[in-house]
Design an enzyme around this catalytic site. Structure first.
Site, mmCIF file in Angstrom:
data_model
loop_
_atom_site.group_PDB
_atom_site.id
_atom_site.type_symbol
_atom_site.label_atom_id
_atom_site.label_comp_id
_atom_site.label_asym_id
_atom_site.label_seq_id
_atom_site.Cartn_x
_atom_site.Cartn_y
_atom_site.Cartn_z
ATOM 1 N N ASP A 1 0.828 -1.196 0.000
ATOM 2 C CA ASP A 1 0.000 0.000 0.000
ATOM 3 C C ASP A 1 0.871 1.259 0.000
ATOM 4 O OD1 ASP A 1 0.865 -0.140 2.612
ATOM 5 O OD2 ASP A 1 -1.123 -0.197 3.516
ATOM 6 N N SER A 2 2.186 1.062 -0.037
ATOM 7 C CA SER A 2 3.119 2.164 -0.293
ATOM 8 C C SER A 2 2.818 2.839 -1.617
ATOM 9 C CB SER A 2 4.566 1.650 -0.282
ATOM 10 O OG SER A 2 4.706 0.525 -1.142
ATOM 11 N N ASP B 1 -0.894 -6.225 0.150
ATOM 12 C CA ASP B 1 -1.338 -5.624 1.403
ATOM 13 C C ASP B 1 -2.858 -5.516 1.476
ATOM 14 O OD1 ASP B 1 1.188 -5.249 2.397
ATOM 15 O OD2 ASP B 1 1.246 -3.086 2.044
ATOM 16 N N LYS C 1 -1.052 -9.528 3.269
ATOM 17 C CA LYS C 1 -0.270 -9.007 4.389
ATOM 18 C C LYS C 1 -1.102 -8.037 5.196
ATOM 19 C CE LYS C 1 3.302 -6.085 3.778
ATOM 20 N NZ LYS C 1 2.958 -4.907 4.640
ATOM 21 N N GLU D 1 -0.956 -5.575 9.024
ATOM 22 C CA GLU D 1 -0.085 -4.971 10.023
ATOM 23 C C GLU D 1 -0.694 -5.086 11.411
ATOM 24 O OE1 GLU D 1 1.314 -1.347 6.990
ATOM 25 O OE2 GLU D 1 0.655 -0.889 9.039
ATOM 26 N N GLU E 1 9.836 -4.165 10.090
ATOM 27 C CA GLU E 1 10.200 -2.848 9.565
ATOM 28 C C GLU E 1 10.731 -1.937 10.663
ATOM 29 O OE1 GLU E 1 8.399 0.849 6.874
ATOM 30 O OE2 GLU E 1 7.206 -0.961 7.199
#
Length: 264
Positions: free
Chosen positions: A45-46, A84, A113, A115, A182
Site C-alpha cells: 500500500d506504499s 497488502d 499481508k 499490520e 520494519e
C-alpha cells in the site's frame, strides 16, 4: 524456472539462502523484477505515496490494491506475490476474510499481508484455516503512523523489544507464513529471525533477516528524501534491470543492508 511458492521460501530459510523482495505495482516492472532474480513481489500500500502522491498509506482503498495486484500478476510468471490489505480493511475477522478473498480471487495474490501484533492472532488463524496464506508485519506500521507519532524505529527499549518478540511468536503460532519486520534494531531482528521457523523479511531491520525488501522507487533513486535504510542502486548501474540485479546480488551476498542502513 519453477514458480516460487511458500515452500520455496521456507526451504531458502532452512538453507540460509537470502530472499530478495521488492515492491511492484504494475505488469512491466513485475516482469522486469522477476527476470532480474527477485523471488518475492510485494504489492504494497506504499503505492499510495509513490504512485498516487498521498502523504501516507491511509487513503489507499481495497479497490486500488486489487487493481495493482491484478496488474502485477499479469506481468509475473514465477514470483511469489504478497499483497497488502489496506487500512481498516481487516478491522474484524469477518471483514478480513471477505477482503482477503477478493485480493486473491480478483487480484491474483498468493498471500495477503496485514499490520499488527498479537491482537491479530485470531484473524490470522481464521484466514489460515480457510486456506489464505498470511504475511504478518511488525515494527514500524505505516498504517498506524498517527498512533505511533510518526515514522519511528520500534523496539529500542527492553519492553518494546519483548513485546515484538512475543507478537512474532504469537502470529507464527496463529498460522502466519511470513513476517515483515520494519525499522527495528538489527540485534532484535536477528533474535526474532532466529526464534521463528517462518521466513522473516526485513526493511530497516539489519542483515540477519532471512530476506530483504525495499520500495522499488527507493532502489531506483526516485524518492527525493529516501529513508535511512534504503539505497539507490541505479546510480552506479547503466539501466534499471542492472540496478535490480545489483540489489539482488547485494541481498544474496549479505552486502546489503550494511551498517549504515540499519538501526541500533
Amino acid at each position: 524456472m519453477s514458480p516460487v511458492t511458500l515452500t520455496t521460501l521456507r526451504e531458502m530459510k532452512r538453507r540460509g539462502e537470502k530472499i530478495a523482495c521488492l515492491t511492484a505495482y504494475d505488469a512491466s516492472f513485475a516482469a522486469l523484477l522477476e527476470q532480474a532474480g527477485v523471488e518475492l513481489l510485494m504489492v504494497g500500500d506504499s503505492l499510495g505515496m509513490v504512485v498516487q502522491g498521498h502523504d501516507s498509506t491511509l487513503p489507499v482503498m481495497l479497490a486500488d490494491m486489487i487493481y495493482h495486484t491484478r496488474c502485477v500478476r499479469r506481468g509475473s510468471k514465477t514470483a511469489f506475490i504478497v499483497a497488502d490489505l489496506p487500512f481498516m480493511s481487516y478491522a474484524s475477522t469477518a471483514q478480513a476474510i471477505g477482503n482477503a478473498a477478493r485480493l486473491m480471487q480478483e487480484g491474483g495474490a498468493h498471500m495477503v499481508k496485514l499490520e499488527g501484533g498479537a491482537w491479530l492472532a485470531e484473524t490470522v488463524h481464521e484466514l489460515s484455516a480457510r486456506g489464505v496464506p498470511v504475511c504478518a508485519h511488525l515494527g514500524l506500521l505505516p498504517q498506524s503512523v498517527h498512533q505511533l507519532g510518526g515514522y519511528r524505529v520500534q523496539g529500542r527499549d527492553a519492553a518494546g523489544a519483548e513485546n515484538l518478540l512475543s507478537d512474532a511468536r504469537a502470529l507464527e503460532q496463529a498460522g502466519a507464513g511470513l513476517l515483515v519486520l520494519e525499522c527495528v534494531p538489527a540485534a532484535l531482528a536477528q533474535q526474532i529471525t532466529q526464534s521463528l521457523t517462518i521466513p522473516v523479511i526485513g526493511i530497516g531491520a539489519g542483515a540477519a533477516c532471512d530476506g530483504q525488501v525495499l520500495v522499488l522507487y527507493d532502489v531506483l533513486g526516485l524518492i527525493q528524501k529516501p529513508p535511512k535504510f534504503s539505497k539507490n542502486f541505479l546510480q552506479d548501474e547503466r539501466d534499471i534491470e542492472s540496478a535490480v540485479r545489483a540489489y539482488v546480488k547485494a541481498v544474496k551476498t549479505g552486502a546489503f543492508p550494511a551498517a549504515e542502513h540499519s538501526f541500533r
